[in-house]
Design a protein around this motif. Structure first.
Motif, PDB file in Angstrom:
ATOM      1  N   ASN A  96      -3.208   3.499  -2.699  1.00 55.80           N
ATOM      2  CA  ASN A  96      -2.955   2.848  -3.989  1.00 55.80           C
ATOM      3  C   ASN A  96      -3.814   3.460  -5.096  1.00 55.80           C
ATOM      4  O   ASN A  96      -4.354   2.772  -5.971  1.00 55.80           O
ATOM      5  CB  ASN A  96      -3.199   1.341  -3.899  1.00 55.80           C
ATOM      6  CG  ASN A  96      -2.093   0.636  -3.119  1.00 55.80           C
ATOM      7  OD1 ASN A  96      -1.174   1.291  -2.620  1.00 55.80           O
ATOM      8  ND2 ASN A  96      -2.153  -0.674  -3.027  1.00 55.80           N
ATOM      9  N   THR A 139       4.697   4.866   2.203  1.00 52.76           N
ATOM     10  CA  THR A 139       4.650   3.521   1.616  1.00 52.76           C
ATOM     11  C   THR A 139       4.782   2.478   2.714  1.00 52.76           C
ATOM     12  O   THR A 139       5.358   2.723   3.779  1.00 52.76           O
ATOM     13  CB  THR A 139       5.755   3.339   0.571  1.00 52.76           C
ATOM     14  OG1 THR A 139       7.034   3.618   1.170  1.00 52.76           O
ATOM     15  CG2 THR A 139       5.545   4.282  -0.605  1.00 52.76           C
ATOM     16  N   TRP A 190       0.810  -1.208   0.000  1.00 55.18           N
ATOM     17  CA  TRP A 190       0.000   0.000   0.000  1.00 55.18           C
ATOM     18  C   TRP A 190       0.848   1.265   0.000  1.00 55.18           C
ATOM     19  O   TRP A 190       1.950   1.301   0.542  1.00 55.18           O
ATOM     20  CB  TRP A 190      -0.981  -0.001   1.177  1.00 55.18           C
ATOM     21  CG  TRP A 190      -0.351  -0.204   2.538  1.00 55.18           C
ATOM     22  CD1 TRP A 190      -0.224  -1.386   3.211  1.00 55.18           C
ATOM     23  CD2 TRP A 190       0.217   0.802   3.375  1.00 55.18           C
ATOM     24  NE1 TRP A 190       0.412  -1.190   4.417  1.00 55.18           N
ATOM     25  CE2 TRP A 190       0.687   0.147   4.549  1.00 55.18           C
ATOM     26  CE3 TRP A 190       0.390   2.176   3.274  1.00 55.18           C
ATOM     27  CZ2 TRP A 190       1.305   0.829   5.592  1.00 55.18           C
ATOM     28  CZ3 TRP A 190       1.007   2.873   4.312  1.00 55.18           C
ATOM     29  CH2 TRP A 190       1.451   2.209   5.449  1.00 55.18           C
ATOM     30  N   THR A 191       0.301   2.285  -0.640  1.00 57.34           N
ATOM     31  CA  THR A 191       0.894   3.624  -0.648  1.00 57.34           C
ATOM     32  C   THR A 191      -0.197   4.634  -0.349  1.00 57.34           C
ATOM     33  O   THR A 191      -1.211   4.696  -1.050  1.00 57.34           O
ATOM     34  CB  THR A 191       1.534   3.946  -2.005  1.00 57.34           C
ATOM     35  OG1 THR A 191       2.611   3.040  -2.252  1.00 57.34           O
ATOM     36  CG2 THR A 191       2.077   5.379  -2.010  1.00 57.34           C
TER      37      THR A 191
END
Length: 487
Positions: free
Chosen positions: A482, A447, A418-419
Motif C-alpha cells: 500500500n 492485490t 492491501w497491494t
C-alpha cells in the motif's frame, strides 16, 4: 483392514511429552542443548524394519544455500527423489539441449551421504517443454521422441539410481486412461513401450508406475491394478507401484494396507513415494495431533506389507512444500515446520518405526525462532517499516522458476485492501496464487483476494508464483505494501 493401534499408558505419556516439546519449540519458547549421545535417525529406524528406506524429495536451491536443510536431509533420510530437477521440462527445455547440472548436484549429494536415488520421472503428461507440447507430432514421432529421451536420461544415470518412475499419473479418477499427448498418439501401448525401453537402457533398475489418489481401493486404483495385471501377462518389465500419498488430515483410506497388499501379491514391490498430509490453515494443536496419527497410520500400513520397501516424504519442511502454492488455504503437510522444528508428526513417525529413545531436538536446531530468545515470537529482530516480506526461490529449472513470498503486517494497525508491489526482471509470470497477480514489464503487482483482504497486526499471508525466465533473475531489493516500503 488392520486393528486400531492402542498406546500403552507409558507410551501415551511419553507422546504427550513429545507433543509438548514440539509445540514449545514451534513457539520459540524452548531452548535445549544438542544431545550428548547420538539419537536414532528416521533412516536408521527404517533400515531396522526389514531394510526399508525413509526418503525425501530434495530441491536444488535450498540444498545448496541452506545448511540446516542440507544437514537434516543428510542425517534423517536414506533415499532421495528430485522434486523437479529430473522432469522433462527441467532437463530438456530445448529439443536436444540438456541441462544436467542441478540433477547431477542432487545425485552427488546423495552419493556423498550414502543415499539411494529414485528417478522421477521419465514419461509424464505435465511439466513437458513447450517444443514437445506444441509440436503436433504423430504417434510414430512421439514414440521416437519418448524412447530417445529415455535412452539419453536413463543412459546418463544408469547405475546411479535404484529405481525409475517410468510412467507417472497415467489415469483419470474414474480408472480410465488420462488423455495425455502420449495416450493420444500411441494409446495405452505407450506405457509398455516406455517400460521396455527403460529396461533395455538400465536393466538393473527397478521400474515403477506411479500415481496419486490410489492409496485406497477405488476406481482409479482398480484401473491401475488391471493395467498392471495386463502388463505382467504381456511380459512387460514392471517391478513396482509407486503410491504418491498426497493426503488430507483425517482422510487416510481405511483400505490403504489392503490395497498395497494386492499389488504385492502380484509379485511387485510397492513404495509410498510422495507422502505429505495437508490441513486447512491455520494449523492448531488438534490438527497437528490428527496429522501425527495419520502419519503413524501410513507407516503402520507400510510396515504391515512385506513388499512395501520404503516411504518418501515430499519435502523436508512446511515452508518449502508445494502444498500452499497448489491448494490455497491449505498447508503444514510435512514433518518439520518452516523453522525446521520437529512437529508431532515427526515424533509419531519416529515411534511407529520403533524409536524408543527420546530424540530431543534436531542437532544444531535449538528450537528458537530467528532473532534469538530475547524477543517475542514473531517480533522482527531489527526495526523496519509497517510490513516485512520474505522472498525465496523455491525451484529453478533453467527456463522457469517458482517463487514464494511471506508478507507480514509488522505494524500496530490493520492493513486493508492491501497491494504488494516489487520489481522482478527477466521473468514472465504464468501463474500466481493467494492474490490477484498482474505484470507490467518488470513491475509485479499483487492485490488482496476477497477472502484475505485485511492483514491484522502480526498476521502473515503466503504468496507464490510460477514464471518463465530468461537469463539470471536477481532477488528483488524493495517491496512496498500500500505504498509503504517493507523491511
Amino acid at each position: 483392514m488392520t486393528e486400531a493401534r492402542h498406546r500403552s499408558p507409558r507410551r501415551a505419556r511419553r507422546s504427550l511429552s513429545l507433543l509438548l516439546t514440539s509445540a514449545l519449540a514451534a513457539a520459540g519458547l524452548l531452548v535445549t542443548a544438542s544431545p550428548a549421545q547420538a539419537e536414532s535417525t528416521l533412516r536408521d529406524l527404517a533400515a531396522q524394519n526389514g531394510g526399508r528406506h525413509f526418503g525425501t524429495a530434495l530441491t536444488y536451491n535450498p540444498l545448496n544455500s541452506d545448511s540446516q536443510y542440507r544437514d537434516i536431509a543428510a542425517a534423517q533420510f536414506s533415499a532421495v527423489t528430485h522434486e523437479n530437477e529430473m522432469k522433462w521440462e527441467a532437463l530438456e527445455p530445448q529439443q536436444g539441449q540438456y541441462n544436467w547440472s542441478q540433477a547431477d548436484s542432487i545425485i552427488n549429494f546423495a552419493k556423498a551421504n550414502n543415499q539411494i536415488v529414485r528417478g522421477h520421472t521419465l514419461v509424464w503428461h505435465s511439466q513437458l517443454p513447450s517444443w514437445l507440447n506444441n509440436g503436433g507430432y504423430n504417434g510414430n514421432q512421439l514414440r521416437s521422441i519418448m524412447e530417445n529421451h529415455i535412452e539419453v536420461v536413463a543412459g546418463r544415470y544408469r547405475g546411479d539410481l535404484y529405481a525409475w518412475d517410468v510412467v507417472n499419473e497415467a489415469f483419470n479418477e474414474d480408472g480410465t486412461f488420462r488423455n495425455s499427448i502420449w495416450y493420444q498418439g500411441m494409446g495405452r501401448d505407450y506405457i509398455a513401450h516406455a517400460f521396455r525401453k527403460a529396461h533395455e537402457v538400465d536393466p538393473n533398475a527397478k521400474l515403477y508406475i506411479n500415481d496419486y489418489n490410489i492409496e485406497g481401493i477405488n476406481a482409479k486404483s482398480n484401473g491401475l491394478y488391471n493395467l498392471v495385471v495386463d502388463l505382467l501377462n504381456e511380459g512387460v518389465p514392471i517391478h513396482g507401484v509407486g503410491i504418491q500419498s498426497h493426503l488430507i488430515v483425517g482422510q487416510v483410506p481405511s483400505t490403504f494396507q489392503q490395497n498395497m497388499q494386492r499389488f504385492a501379491d502380484l509379485g511387485l514391490d510397492v513404495a509410498i513415494t510422495e507422502l505429505d498430509i495437508r490441513m486447512q490453515m491455520p494449523a492448531d494443536n488438534n490438527k497437528l495431533q490428527q496429522q501425527a496419527r495419520d502419519y503413524e497410520a501410513v507407516v503402520d500400513a507400510c510396515l504391515a506389507v512385506n513388499r512395501c520397501i520404503g516411504i518418501t516424504v515430499w519435502g523436508i519442511d512446511d515452508e518449502r512444500s508445494w502444498v500452499p502454492y497448489t491448494f490455497p488455504g491449505e498447508g503444514a503437510p510435512l514433518l518439520y515446520d518452516g523453522q525446521y522444528n520437529r512437529k508431532p508428526a515427526w515424533y509419531a513417525v519416529y515411534e511407529a518405526l520403533g524409536g524408543t529413545d527420546d530424540p530431543g531436538e534436531e542437532p544444531g536446531n535449538p528450537g528458537e525462532e530467528p532473532g534469538g530468545p530475547g524477543e517475542e515470537p514473531g517480533e522482527p529482530g531489527t526495526p523496519g517499516g509497517p510490513c516485512d516480506v520474505d522472498y525465496a526461490v523455491v525451484n529453478d529449472w533453467g527456463n522457469g522458476m517458482q517463487g514464494a513470498l511471506t508478507v507480514t503486517n509488522t505494524g500496530s494497525s490493520p492493513i486493508s485492501n492491501w497491494t504488494l508491489q516489487f520489481t522482478l526482471a527477466n521473468v514472465n509470470i504464468s501463474n500466481g496464487w493467494n492474490g490477484d497477480w498482474t505484470q507490467n514489464g518488470s513491475q509485479i503487482t499483487v492485490t488482496a483476494p476477497a477472502w484475505n483482504a485485511t492483514l491484522n497486526p502480526g498476521q502473515s499471508t503466503e504468496l507464490g508464483f510460477v514464471a518463465d525466465k530468461t537469463g539470471s533473475v536477481s532477488t528483488p531489493t524493495q517491496f512496498t505494501l500500500n505504498g509503504a516500503t517493507c523491511s
